[in-house]
Design a protein around this motif. Structure first.
Motif, PDB file in Angstrom:
ATOM      1  N   LYS A 196       0.951  -1.087   0.493  1.00 14.71           N
ATOM      2  CA  LYS A 196      -0.386  -0.300   0.228  1.00 14.71           C
ATOM      3  C   LYS A 196       0.856   1.069   0.008  1.00 14.71           C
ATOM      4  O   LYS A 196       2.148   1.264   0.094  1.00 14.71           O
ATOM      5  CB  LYS A 196      -1.097  -0.005   1.171  1.00 14.71           C
ATOM      6  CG  LYS A 196      -1.530  -1.427   1.255  1.00 14.71           C
ATOM      7  CD  LYS A 196      -2.890  -0.811  -0.132  1.00 14.71           C
ATOM      8  CE  LYS A 196      -4.468  -2.528   0.360  1.00 14.71           C
ATOM      9  NZ  LYS A 196      -3.573  -3.533   0.528  1.00 14.71           N
ATOM     10  N   ARG A 197       0.626   2.440  -0.528  1.00 13.88           N
ATOM     11  CA  ARG A 197       0.638   3.239  -0.766  1.00 13.88           C
ATOM     12  C   ARG A 197       0.082   4.179   1.254  1.00 13.88           C
ATOM     13  O   ARG A 197      -0.422   4.592   0.618  1.00 13.88           O
ATOM     14  CB  ARG A 197       0.650   4.782  -1.481  1.00 13.88           C
ATOM     15  CG  ARG A 197       0.873   4.198  -2.915  1.00 13.88           C
ATOM     16  CD  ARG A 197       0.234   4.699  -4.117  1.00 13.88           C
ATOM     17  NE  ARG A 197      -1.419   4.630  -3.826  1.00 13.88           N
ATOM     18  CZ  ARG A 197      -2.198   5.318  -4.824  1.00 13.88           C
ATOM     19  NH1 ARG A 197      -1.811   5.780  -5.853  1.00 13.88           N
ATOM     20  NH2 ARG A 197      -3.413   5.143  -4.692  1.00 13.88           N
ATOM     21  N   GLY A 251       4.189  -0.620   0.290  1.00 15.50           N
ATOM     22  CA  GLY A 251       4.769  -0.327  -1.261  1.00 15.50           C
ATOM     23  C   GLY A 251       5.340   1.323  -1.023  1.00 15.50           C
ATOM     24  O   GLY A 251       6.590   0.925  -1.630  1.00 15.50           O
ATOM     25  N   ARG A 252       5.038   1.630  -0.547  1.00 13.78           N
ATOM     26  CA  ARG A 252       5.858   3.933  -0.091  1.00 13.78           C
ATOM     27  C   ARG A 252       5.013   4.364   0.499  1.00 13.78           C
ATOM     28  O   ARG A 252       3.627   4.224   1.327  1.00 13.78           O
ATOM     29  CB  ARG A 252       5.011   4.385  -1.793  1.00 13.78           C
ATOM     30  CG  ARG A 252       5.842   5.775  -2.049  1.00 13.78           C
ATOM     31  CD  ARG A 252       6.877   5.799  -2.629  1.00 13.78           C
ATOM     32  NE  ARG A 252       7.946   6.977  -2.785  1.00 13.78           N
ATOM     33  CZ  ARG A 252       8.988   6.175  -3.252  1.00 13.78           C
ATOM     34  NH1 ARG A 252       9.204   4.943  -3.123  1.00 13.78           N
ATOM     35  NH2 ARG A 252      10.208   6.866  -2.596  1.00 13.78           N
ATOM     36  N   LEU A 253       5.773   4.190   1.511  1.00  7.00           N
ATOM     37  CA  LEU A 253       5.393   5.350   2.908  1.00  7.00           C
ATOM     38  C   LEU A 253       6.609   6.713   3.126  1.00  7.00           C
ATOM     39  O   LEU A 253       7.121   6.555   2.565  1.00  7.00           O
ATOM     40  CB  LEU A 253       6.458   4.471   4.074  1.00  7.00           C
ATOM     41  CG  LEU A 253       6.524   5.176   5.149  1.00  7.00           C
ATOM     42  CD1 LEU A 253       5.012   5.082   5.918  1.00  7.00           C
ATOM     43  CD2 LEU A 253       7.405   4.174   6.227  1.00  7.00           C
ATOM     44  N   THR A 254       5.053   7.465   2.740  1.00  2.25           N
ATOM     45  CA  THR A 254       5.918   9.047   2.743  1.00  2.25           C
ATOM     46  C   THR A 254       5.296   9.127   4.407  1.00  2.25           C
ATOM     47  O   THR A 254       4.214   9.406   4.972  1.00  2.25           O
ATOM     48  CB  THR A 254       4.535  10.170   1.794  1.00  2.25           C
ATOM     49  OG1 THR A 254       5.083   9.371   0.712  1.00  2.25           O
ATOM     50  CG2 THR A 254       5.126  11.487   1.640  1.00  2.25           C
ATOM     51  N   LEU A 255       6.462   9.984   4.863  1.00  4.25           N
ATOM     52  CA  LEU A 255       6.550  10.664   6.000  1.00  4.25           C
ATOM     53  C   LEU A 255       6.060  12.182   6.271  1.00  4.25           C
ATOM     54  O   LEU A 255       6.533  12.698   5.559  1.00  4.25           O
ATOM     55  CB  LEU A 255       7.482   9.964   7.168  1.00  4.25           C
ATOM     56  CG  LEU A 255       7.743  10.876   8.382  1.00  4.25           C
ATOM     57  CD1 LEU A 255       6.702   9.620   9.839  1.00  4.25           C
ATOM     58  CD2 LEU A 255       8.988  10.928   9.187  1.00  4.25           C
ATOM     59  N   PHE A 256       4.954  12.063   6.808  1.00  5.39           N
ATOM     60  CA  PHE A 256       4.515  14.214   6.495  1.00  5.39           C
ATOM     61  C   PHE A 256       5.510  14.402   8.402  1.00  5.39           C
ATOM     62  O   PHE A 256       4.915  14.078   8.872  1.00  5.39           O
ATOM     63  CB  PHE A 256       3.597  14.843   6.681  1.00  5.39           C
ATOM     64  CG  PHE A 256       3.029  13.678   4.948  1.00  5.39           C
ATOM     65  CD1 PHE A 256       2.567  15.219   4.429  1.00  5.39           C
ATOM     66  CD2 PHE A 256       2.932  12.729   4.466  1.00  5.39           C
ATOM     67  CE1 PHE A 256       2.025  15.304   3.143  1.00  5.39           C
ATOM     68  CE2 PHE A 256       2.016  12.627   3.330  1.00  5.39           C
ATOM     69  CZ  PHE A 256       1.290  13.758   3.161  1.00  5.39           C
ATOM     70  N   PRO A 295      14.601   3.082   0.304  1.00  2.00           N
ATOM     71  CA  PRO A 295      14.759   3.546  -1.768  1.00  2.00           C
ATOM     72  C   PRO A 295      12.563   3.957  -1.294  1.00  2.00           C
ATOM     73  O   PRO A 295      11.997   4.620  -2.279  1.00  2.00           O
ATOM     74  CB  PRO A 295      14.960   2.755  -2.888  1.00  2.00           C
ATOM     75  CG  PRO A 295      14.949   1.004  -1.984  1.00  2.00           C
ATOM     76  CD  PRO A 295      15.206   1.905   0.289  1.00  2.00           C
ATOM     77  N   ASN A 296      12.215   2.994  -0.656  1.00  2.00           N
ATOM     78  CA  ASN A 296      10.478   3.313  -0.605  1.00  2.00           C
ATOM     79  C   ASN A 296       9.977   4.229   0.528  1.00  2.00           C
ATOM     80  O   ASN A 296       8.583   4.609   0.501  1.00  2.00           O
ATOM     81  CB  ASN A 296       9.885   1.488  -0.442  1.00  2.00           C
ATOM     82  CG  ASN A 296      10.193   1.423   0.890  1.00  2.00           C
ATOM     83  OD1 ASN A 296      10.878   1.739   1.585  1.00  2.00           O
ATOM     84  ND2 ASN A 296       8.844   0.134   1.029  1.00  2.00           N
ATOM     85  N   THR A 321       1.417  13.572  -2.593  1.00  2.00           N
ATOM     86  CA  THR A 321       1.199  12.667  -2.531  1.00  2.00           C
ATOM     87  C   THR A 321       0.356  11.881  -2.593  1.00  2.00           C
ATOM     88  O   THR A 321      -1.120  12.472  -2.153  1.00  2.00           O
ATOM     89  CB  THR A 321       2.061  11.965  -1.150  1.00  2.00           C
ATOM     90  OG1 THR A 321       3.004  13.392  -1.291  1.00  2.00           O
ATOM     91  CG2 THR A 321       2.487  10.511  -0.639  1.00  2.00           C
ATOM     92  N   GLU A 322       0.403  10.527  -3.431  1.00  2.00           N
ATOM     93  CA  GLU A 322      -0.613   8.973  -3.746  1.00  2.00           C
ATOM     94  C   GLU A 322      -0.543   8.822  -2.776  1.00  2.00           C
ATOM     95  O   GLU A 322       0.210   8.310  -2.247  1.00  2.00           O
ATOM     96  CB  GLU A 322      -0.942   8.817  -4.586  1.00  2.00           C
ATOM     97  CG  GLU A 322      -0.788   9.996  -6.526  1.00  2.00           C
ATOM     98  CD  GLU A 322      -2.182  10.317  -5.899  1.00  2.00           C
ATOM     99  OE1 GLU A 322      -3.623   9.638  -5.926  1.00  2.00           O
ATOM    100  OE2 GLU A 322      -2.825  11.876  -6.078  1.00  2.00           O
ATOM    101  N   ALA A 323      -2.169   8.475  -1.617  1.00  2.00           N
ATOM    102  CA  ALA A 323      -2.164   7.627  -0.760  1.00  2.00           C
ATOM    103  C   ALA A 323      -3.853   6.960  -0.706  1.00  2.00           C
ATOM    104  O   ALA A 323      -4.871   7.272  -1.442  1.00  2.00           O
ATOM    105  CB  ALA A 323      -1.509   7.782   0.547  1.00  2.00           C
ATOM    106  N   ASP A 324      -3.280   4.795  -0.120  1.00  2.00           N
ATOM    107  CA  ASP A 324      -3.840   4.653   0.241  1.00  2.00           C
ATOM    108  C   ASP A 324      -4.407   4.541   1.312  1.00  2.00           C
ATOM    109  O   ASP A 324      -5.842   4.179   1.663  1.00  2.00           O
ATOM    110  CB  ASP A 324      -3.691   2.773  -0.360  1.00  2.00           C
ATOM    111  CG  ASP A 324      -3.156   2.411  -1.776  1.00  2.00           C
ATOM    112  OD1 ASP A 324      -3.996   3.204  -2.808  1.00  2.00           O
ATOM    113  OD2 ASP A 324      -2.082   2.079  -1.782  1.00  2.00           O
ATOM    114  N   VAL A 325      -4.034   4.948   2.665  1.00  2.00           N
ATOM    115  CA  VAL A 325      -4.014   5.129   3.635  1.00  2.00           C
ATOM    116  C   VAL A 325      -3.108   6.029   4.563  1.00  2.00           C
ATOM    117  O   VAL A 325      -2.521   6.118   4.117  1.00  2.00           O
ATOM    118  CB  VAL A 325      -3.754   3.715   4.580  1.00  2.00           C
ATOM    119  CG1 VAL A 325      -2.036   2.859   4.150  1.00  2.00           C
ATOM    120  CG2 VAL A 325      -3.923   3.524   5.926  1.00  2.00           C
TER     121      VAL A 325
END
Length: 509
Positions: free
Chosen positions: A172-173, A195-200, A303-304, A328-332
């Protein structure tokens, strides 16, 4: 629960504070009490927070009751399952189960000035109590920021303290909002799955290596066979932290050495200079709680993982907009955004002498006497009240000090005889808070150049204790009756006799 049950003491909450209060009541010979718990099991924040990687950042032997040592802690820093199991064990060992009322959320408490008692309305009935001990804790009600468009987000949304274990993060994103104590444990735990982890990240935290290891079988055997070795271990951990306090409270410039070690930790783990710059705080170390992790920085370098160096400001469908306008696109979306600390939710449910709630009385900022009692709320006290938090040590030390104060409070009530209540004098409350806030001025929490959850909406630090745990213990060893007004019931017979005498006077006149 009986319709009109009356108890001497009603304890609210069954975390460390509530269970500690219950144990102390029994040790004081008081068995006429209940523990009101809103959930279906004990454990408080260690029941609610079950997110991946959840653990304590205080050493196990210090993060446990002095009267209930656990020689079998498996690691130097314990994980959530072991701490929760410890609290269940305390409930069993000290015979607390008969006193605990589960699924009994307190909806309202009102002070009855005529009867000198609290009327308590819970989810499964009403009761009255002579004394209320509120141990709901500051980390009990999650705070989710009001983000425009969040309600229309098509994916999954939850707070770290309400983790959805049924939701699979694999592939998941994932957007992680916040970089506090929870987030730095969650990120390394979920990074391999995502799958992709974005930290705000609005503000980077200072992170030091977590010196965690398994406690050997030989050590555990020694603590079981010779209990004083466990006490000595606890005492050493306590003493080291007490020696550090003056750097936080009086001489923040002394923290430069720890700050340089923290910068070395970042440099060692993060090779990308741009990422390293985003992760390096601009404020003095200690201004926010120093976090412990050996896996956080390595996870962010994967890298993810992306680090957005600003907060989340808007949600448009599945697109998350940051304050720097990046998308940023996210699923959760997972919120690690902390709790209602300086605006204690239980305060909305307590109505005092003047018919106003504690929240209304505290709208200018929380104030109490010795972290325990509030003006206008007789026979009502908090465990982990205003200015009892710690920036570098174990809250259990502060809880035990407050239990000493609670025990003496109840002894004083007994000594007074008859039906009585103690009401904190406003002058005493204000004097105590003036001293606390005066000491706060030179601490790193006020001078370090950060905005933390320690500060309330007015910028006042109403959370942290600006001294050593030893000082606080001395300040709460006993109740000073000069700081209280003694309230008495006007007996019905006395009132009736007074009325008859007045009537007789009128007739003879």
């Amino acid at each position: 629960m009986a319709e009109h049950e009356h108890v001497r003491v009603a304890v609210i909450g069954s975390g460390f504070g509530g269970l500690g209060a219950a144990v102390r009541l029994r040790r004081e010979g008081i068995t006429d009490f209940v523990v009101l718990e809103r959930a279906d099991s004990v454990g408080g924040t260690w029941r609610d927070n079950s997110y991946p990687g959840c653990a304590c950042d205080v050493p196990s032997h210090l993060y446990s009751f002095s009267f209930a040592p656990n020689p079998d802690w498996p690691r130097t820093f314990s994980g959530q399952p072991h701490i929760r199991a410890y609290l269940e064990h305390v409930a069993d060992t000290f015979g607390l189960r008969p006193h605990i009322r589960l699924n009994a959320e307190v909806r309202m408490m009102r002070w009855d000035s005529d009867a000198l008692q609290w009327e308590i309305e819970t989810a499964n009935g009403r009761l009255t109590a002579d004394v209320v001990v509120s141990a709901t804790g500051p980390l009990s009600d999650p705070k989710i920021p009001d983000i425009p468009g969040l309600a229309e987000f098509p994916g999954k949304v939850f707070h770290s303290a309400r983790w959805d274990h049924d939701y699979d993060l694999s592939g998941k994103r994932v957007a992680m909002i916040g970089t506090g104590a929870s987030a730095i444990q969650i990120v390394p735990a979920i990074q391999p799955k995502a799958g992709r982890l974005t930290l705000f990240q609005r503000t980077p935290p200072w992170v030091m290596p977590r010196m965690d290891r398994a406690i050997t079988g030989a050590e555990r055997w020694l603590h079981r066979q010779l209990p004083f070795t466990g006490s000595a271990r606890r005492g050493l951990l306590w003493g080291i932290r007490e020696l550090q306090v003056s750097a936080f409270t009086k001489h923040p410039n002394q923290l430069w050495l720890i700050e340089s070690l923290a910068k070395s930790n970042i440099a060692r783990s993060v090779k990308d200079p741009a990422l390293r710059a985003r992760l390096t705080p601009s404020y003095r170390i200690g201004c926010k709680r120093i976090l412990l992790s050996s896996e956080y920085y390595p996870a962010l370098a994967k890298p993810n993982v992306d680090v957005v160096a600003s907060g989340l400001t808007e949600v448009r469908g599945s697109t998350l907009i940051a304050a720097d306008c990046s998308e940023t696109e996210a699923d959760v979306i997972i919120f690690g955004t902390g709790f209602h600390v300086t605006d204690m939710p239980i305060a909305d449910r307590v109505v005092g002498v003047n018919g106003t709630t504690l929240a209304e009385e505290w709208k200018g900022g929380m104030e109490s006497l010795r972290g325990a009692t509030a003006a206008g709320f007789p026979n009502w006290m908090t465990i982990i009240g205003p200015n009892t938090g710690l920036g570098n040590s174990s809250m259990i030390l502060m809880i035990e000090s407050q239990l000493n104060y609670m025990a003496d409070y109840l002894r004083q009530l007994t000594t007074l005889g008859g039906k009585a209540a103690l009401a904190a004098r406003p002058s005493a409350v204000h004097a105590w808070n003036r001293r606390v806030q005066e000491r706060m001025k030179r601490t790193v929490w006020n001078t370090g150049g950060c905005t933390s959850w320690y500060l309330d909406a007015n910028g006042r630090n109403t959370t942290i204790w600006p001294g050593t745990t030893g000082e606080f213990r001395r300040a709460t060893r006993e109740v000073d009756l000069a700081e209280y007004e003694v309230l008495r019931v006007r007996a019905a017979a006395a009132v009736s006799a007074e009325a008859d005498a007045e009537e007789a006077e009128e007739v003879s006149a």
